[in-house]
Design an enzyme around this catalytic site. Structure first.
Site, mmCIF file in Angstrom:
data_model
loop_
_atom_site.group_PDB
_atom_site.id
_atom_site.type_symbol
_atom_site.label_atom_id
_atom_site.label_comp_id
_atom_site.label_asym_id
_atom_site.label_seq_id
_atom_site.Cartn_x
_atom_site.Cartn_y
_atom_site.Cartn_z
ATOM 1 N N ASP A 10 0.875 -1.180 0.000
ATOM 2 C CA ASP A 10 0.000 0.000 0.000
ATOM 3 C C ASP A 10 0.912 1.229 0.000
ATOM 4 O OD1 ASP A 10 -2.361 1.585 0.236
ATOM 5 O OD2 ASP A 10 -2.002 1.813 2.385
ATOM 6 N N SER A 11 0.299 2.384 -0.267
ATOM 7 C CA SER A 11 1.071 3.622 -0.212
ATOM 8 C C SER A 11 1.537 3.933 1.214
ATOM 9 C CB SER A 11 0.205 4.776 -0.709
ATOM 10 O OG SER A 11 -0.977 4.826 0.063
ATOM 11 N N CYS A 73 -4.088 -1.565 -2.132
ATOM 12 C CA CYS A 73 -4.246 -0.127 -2.342
ATOM 13 C C CYS A 73 -5.168 0.032 -3.546
ATOM 14 C CB CYS A 73 -2.879 0.498 -2.628
ATOM 15 S SG CYS A 73 -2.966 2.240 -3.073
ATOM 16 N N GLU A 150 -3.790 8.392 8.698
ATOM 17 C CA GLU A 150 -2.329 8.340 8.852
ATOM 18 C C GLU A 150 -1.870 9.161 10.072
ATOM 19 O OE1 GLU A 150 0.276 6.787 7.019
ATOM 20 O OE2 GLU A 150 -1.170 5.664 5.820
ATOM 21 N N CYS A 182 -10.842 2.290 -0.385
ATOM 22 C CA CYS A 182 -9.491 2.719 -0.008
ATOM 23 C C CYS A 182 -9.169 1.941 1.249
ATOM 24 C CB CYS A 182 -9.455 4.223 0.281
ATOM 25 S SG CYS A 182 -7.882 4.774 1.001
ATOM 26 N N HIS A 184 -7.402 2.525 3.707
ATOM 27 C CA HIS A 184 -7.355 3.297 4.954
ATOM 28 C C HIS A 184 -8.745 3.376 5.622
ATOM 29 C CE1 HIS A 184 -3.489 4.647 3.394
ATOM 30 N NE2 HIS A 184 -3.244 5.256 4.534
HETATM 31 N N1 DGL Z 1 -4.787 3.163 0.846
HETATM 32 C C1 DGL Z 1 -4.747 3.657 -0.494
HETATM 33 C C2 DGL Z 1 -5.933 3.182 -1.305
HETATM 34 O O1 DGL Z 1 -6.486 2.140 -1.012
HETATM 35 C C3 DGL Z 1 -4.571 5.098 -0.773
HETATM 36 C C4 DGL Z 1 -4.014 6.065 0.138
HETATM 37 C C5 DGL Z 1 -3.306 7.151 -0.598
HETATM 38 O O2 DGL Z 1 -3.924 8.115 -1.068
HETATM 39 O O3 DGL Z 1 -2.090 7.005 -0.714
HETATM 40 O O4 DGL Z 1 -6.316 3.808 -2.261
#
Ligand code: DGL
Length: 258
Positions: A10-11, A73, A150, A182, A184
């Protein structure tokens, strides 16, 4: 038997919501996770840049001798749609399985929440429409959710306000199924549920569990290792990673250079 690890990326730390679910559902498997914290967020970057970062990470995972790779991600998944392998290694993304899982809920409308990159790509909408042309899809970019998670700013009046701002339409229109597009966002699932009430939330971790099972890759040996690698280390991330993964215990995070 195949004790090689499964690679996940993931990012940032959001993909740990996926790692946690996979670690629970595959107790004999080892995992290598990479969070590209140094270059977070991906959600406001172009497809070309996300692809360049993604390829570097997949090569890193390949060097760790993984037996399968999971793109935890959604923003990155949008640029690998339909790709089943990376340099010969099975590759999973969250979009197609997430769309299928949402359709199984059987509601006439599905809301997709995601980063700007995910929403701009219309990857979920197109995938859902291909599978079921009658389903209505409402896409909502929620760019403030990732920084809140985050930073660990969750379950309070700030998150409640941001959720209200983004999800007012979902509530007013009584949309029955919401894809948390996402990785997150599962951290905010309780807060989202509190605002929306009775709703089906589709989360990447459960969706990827089914997908990984369907690959039928030979299973691990029982004594497993979970490595979490990140491209930048701070005390804050170390603490947050441990909180997100609890009760699973993590060793020290590994700083790596791509
Ligand atoms: N967790 C990432 C996703 O599922 C994105 C977070 C980011 O913007 O880096 O898209």
């Amino acid at each position: 038997m195949n004790s090689r690890p499964i690679g996940i990326f993931d990012s940032g730390l959001g993909g740990l919501t996926v790692l946690k679910v996979l670690a629970k559902n595959f107790p004999n498997e080892s995992f290598v996770y990479l969070g590209d914290i140094a270059r977070l967020p991906y959600g406001n970057k172009s497809p070309e840049t996300i692809r360049k970062y993604g390829d570097q990470i997949l090569r890193f995972l390949k060097d760790q001798d993984v037996k399968a790779m999971v793109i935890a991600c959604n923003s990155a998944s949008t640029v690998y749609l339909g790709e089943k392998f990376f340099e010969g290694i099975p590759l999973l993304n969250v979009i197609e399985p997430g769309a299928r899982a949402a359709l199984e809920k059987g509601t006439s409308t599905i809301a997709v929440l995601g980063t700007s990159a995910t929403i701009r790509s219309h990857a979920y909408e197109q995938t859902i429409k291909t599978l079921s042309s009658k389903t209505t899809v409402v896409e909502i970019a929620c760019p403030l959710f990732v920084p809140l998670v985050e930073e660990g700013v969750v379950h309070n009046e700030i998150t409640d306000l941001v959720i209200k701002r983004y999800l007012e339409k979902v509530k007013a229109d009584k949309i029955g199924t919401v894809i948390l597009g996402c990785t997150h966002y599962p951290v905010l699932a309780d807060d989202i549920r509190k605002f929306l009430g009775n709703v089906n939330l589709v989360e990447s971790g459960e969706v990827l569990t089914r997908e990984l099972k369907s690959l039928n890759i030979p299973s691990g040996s029982g004594t497993r290792q979970i490595r979490v690698c990140i491209t930048d280390v701070t005390d804050h991330f170390e603490r947050l990673a441990k909180e997100l993964m609890a009760p699973e215990r993590l060793g020290p995070l590994e700083k790596i250079v791509l």
